[in-house]
Design a protein around this motif. Structure first.
Motif, short mmCIF file in Angstrom:
data_model
loop_
_atom_site.label_atom_id
_atom_site.label_comp_id
_atom_site.label_asym_id
_atom_site.label_seq_id
_atom_site.Cartn_x
_atom_site.Cartn_y
_atom_site.Cartn_z
N GLU A 140 0.84 -1.20 0.00
CA GLU A 140 0.00 0.00 0.00
C GLU A 140 0.88 1.25 0.00
O GLU A 140 0.65 2.19 -0.76
N ILE A 141 1.90 1.24 0.84
CA ILE A 141 2.80 2.38 0.94
C ILE A 141 3.44 2.71 -0.41
O ILE A 141 3.56 3.87 -0.79
N VAL A 142 3.83 1.67 -1.14
CA VAL A 142 4.47 1.94 -2.43
C VAL A 142 3.45 2.02 -3.57
O VAL A 142 3.83 2.15 -4.74
N GLY A 143 2.17 1.93 -3.21
CA GLY A 143 1.12 2.16 -4.20
C GLY A 143 1.00 1.08 -5.26
O GLY A 143 0.67 1.36 -6.40
N LEU A 144 1.27 -0.17 -4.89
CA LEU A 144 1.21 -1.24 -5.88
C LEU A 144 0.16 -2.31 -5.54
O LEU A 144 0.24 -3.43 -6.05
N SER A 145 -0.80 -1.93 -4.71
CA SER A 145 -1.80 -2.92 -4.28
C SER A 145 -2.46 -3.61 -5.47
O SER A 145 -2.72 -4.81 -5.45
#
Ligand SMILES: Nc1ncnc2c1ncn2[C@@H]1O[C@H](COP(=O)(O)OP(=O)(O)O)[C@@H](O)[C@H]1O
Ligand SMILES: [Mg+2]
Lengths: 275, 290
Positions: free
Chosen positions: A134-139
């Motif tokens: 989630e933090i790196v925006g790759l969910s």
């Protein structure tokens, strides 16, 4: 929200997260010993984002590999939270420039890799993977294979994988060096956000001065052949930066200062090569 | 690819240059495009040539009476003989006999050569221990060992399996150990920093990373082993495709020799296809196109 500045001031007075004392490194070569790093002394404090800049070939990667325990110093000591470093370990996460995702694992499985090695329960693994993905925006790309990702997405995955292990310090060796200028700019801002959000201690290597000034609280300038700490530059740009800071006069001033320091080194190397 | 087909279809004319270019700009021929796509129609035309031309030459030589049919049978008689052998089931016995020899010999070879290759590729110590002797052995033709194998192992099934084993083992080891060198060293380094032990790196990184290359190695080398079965069956066999060919020669049944050779080729093609299928199923992540 995260009160990093006060944390950091607090940390500065306590023991450093990483401390390097009188470190030397030479490689045996055909023409005798090649001294690559000479008398390196440096500290990285808790929650700090520090950068090492230097011309290519000056020993940056060698230094980072030694800190990671992947390579052995010739002399000197490395302390992590006061304890001497001996061999590689999950307490020092690493992000390389290229080719370090496991191509047979999905994004989520890549991030999970270190957690499995640690023997963390599957429910906690899932929680952590979800958190860092989630933090790196790759969910949305959790189930994608690396070959389907862009270069920037690959690096974000590698960063998430290193962070998921929750290391004491995150080491990065020119992590954006292989990316195009646009992606690089976006990832630099992204990296600042990750740093603020996770409050990690980060030591990053780059030859890109602008990148270093933009990201770091403190920069170590490395000289060339052998690599020595030539200067330590505090970056007075505060903690909350975004891309627009690059247009400020202060930013340009600091950048020019570091560039001038490096330029001397480059000239030195070139004159060595000519003679 | 397809949309180019309409405009560039005229392969012989562009290649031969029968049409003189009207304008000064010269059209470069599609035919000799270096490392780039050509129209599908042209590609399949070339494919059909590759089958039709040899078949045509064969027919011309035999039906045209240019060669003695005793030495070179006609395509028709080979086809007939093939049907006969299929109908009376003899060919299947031979196929099964040859296949099982190759399967045993090659399985044994793979079972030993893959671990050994991985060890040699991963550890300099193991390389020092094994690489020189294996390098030497590789240049000794397995066929030259046949007399020795007969002395040591005898004339039975194991002898043939040993020959196939010897014919593929050293190449397997070499190619598997090479595969390890293609694993980027940063991939190994990053694994250590994620907390991997040496054993973890070997079993959880090197092994999966080399798997596509290992499967490809097996695919390439089983072709050699399959060829070797004929050699192995020269050693006092009483079944198998190699034996069938030998018997046919003894009775001057050239059509049967042809059938045997063609069947060996087709089965080889089938094995190759199976390994490609295996690759797609086991390591889909290593297929280039996303
Ligand atoms: N294993 C090695 N043996 C001999 N020389 C080496 C080795 N590794 C690096 N070097 C040398 O050390 C110097 C620094 O390399 P490196 O740390 O990769 O530089 P940088 O990352 O700053 O570009 C280079 O001159 C390189 O040739
Ligand atoms: Mg480097």
């Amino acid at each position: 929200m995260f009160n990093i500045l006060s944390n950091q001031l607090l940390a500065m007075t306590s023991i450093p997260e990483l401390e390097i004392n009188n470190l030397n490194k030479s490689f045996p070569t055909k023409d005798g010993e090649l001294l690559v790093l000479e008398n390196i002394n440096m500290k990285v404090y808790k929650n700090e984002f520090a950068c090492i800049v230097g011309a290519s070939g000056c020993g940056k990667s060698t230094l980072l590999n030694i800190i990671a325990g992947l390579n052995q110093q010739t002399s000197g000591e490395i302390l992590l939270e006061g304890r001497p470093v001996n061999g590689p370990g999950a307490d020092r996460g690493m992000v390389f420039q290229n080719y370090t995702l496991y191509p047979w694992l999905t994004v989520a499985e890549n991030i999970e890799f270190g957690l499995k090695l640690k023997g963390i329960s599957s429910s906690e693994r899932k929680e952590r993977v979800d958190h860092y993905i989630e933090i790196v925006g790759l969910s949305k790309f959790a189930k994608s294979l690396p070959k389907t990702l862009s270069g920037g997405m690959k690096q974000r995955t590698a960063i998430a994988r290193a962070l998921a292990n929750e290391p004491d310090i995150l080491l990065m060796d020119e992590p954006f060096g292989a990316l195009d200028a646009q992606t690089k700019g976006v990832l630099q801002e992204f990296m600042l956000q990750v740093w603020k959000q996770t409050q990690k201690t980060i030591l990053m290597i780059t030859h890109d001065v602008e990148e270093a000034v933009f990201l770091a609280q403190r920069i170590y300038v490395l000289s060339s052949r052998p690599g020595r700490i030539k200067a330590e530059v505090d970056i007075p740009l505060g903690v909350d930066r975004d891309f627009s800071v690059k247009r400020t006069e202060l930013f340009q001033l600091v950048k020019q200062e570091v560039l001038d320091l490096l330029r001397e080194e480059t000239l030195k190397v070139i004159s060595q090569e000519i003679s | 690819m397809k949309n180019q087909a309409s405009s560039e279809l005229s392969l012989p004319s562009t290649a031969v240059g029968a049409q003189t270019p009207k304008k000064s700009e010269k059209r470069r021929s599609v035919f000799w495009n270096i490392r780039s796509d050509i129209p599908n129609s042209l590609y399949y035309l070339m494919v059909s040539f590759s089958i039709v031309i040899p078949l045509f030459a064969w027919s011309l030589l035999t039906y045209g009476g240019f060669v003695d049919r005793l030495f070179m049978p006609t395509p028709g008689s080979v086809l007939m003989r093939g049907f006969e052998l299929i109908q009376n089931g003899e060919i299947f016995q031979d196929i099964m006999a040859s296949l099982s020899r190759v399967a045993w010999g090659f399985l044994l070879s793979a079972a030993l050569s893959i671990p050994l290759g991985l060890l040699i590729g991963s550890f300099k110590t193991m390389e020092g221990l094994f690489a020189p002797i294996l390098g030497l052995m590789r240049y000794m033709p397995a066929a030259a060992f046949i007399p020795l194998i007969i002395l040591w192992v005898g004339l039975d099934e194991p002898a043939k399996i040993v020959i196939i084993f010897l014919g593929s083992f050293f190449y397997n080891v070499l190619m598997v150990s090479d595969a390890v060198k293609f694993v980027p060293s940063d991939l190994l380094k990053v694994s250590y920093t994620l907390g991997a032990s040496r054993w973890d790196v070997f079993s959880k990184v090197i092994l999966p990373a080399t798997l596509p290359n290992i499967i490809d190695t097996l695919r390439v080398n089983i072709a050699g082993a399959w060829n070797f079965v004929v050699v192995a069956e020269l050693v006092a066999a009483s079944s198998g495709l190699g034996y069938r060919i030998l018997q046919a020669q003894r009775f001057l049944k050239t059509d049967e020799i042809f059938v045997g050779i063609i069947v060996i080729g087709l089965i080889g093609l089938g094995i190759d296809f199976l390994f490609k299928l295996l690759f797609r199923l086991v390591v889909p992540w290593a297929i280039d196109k996303a």
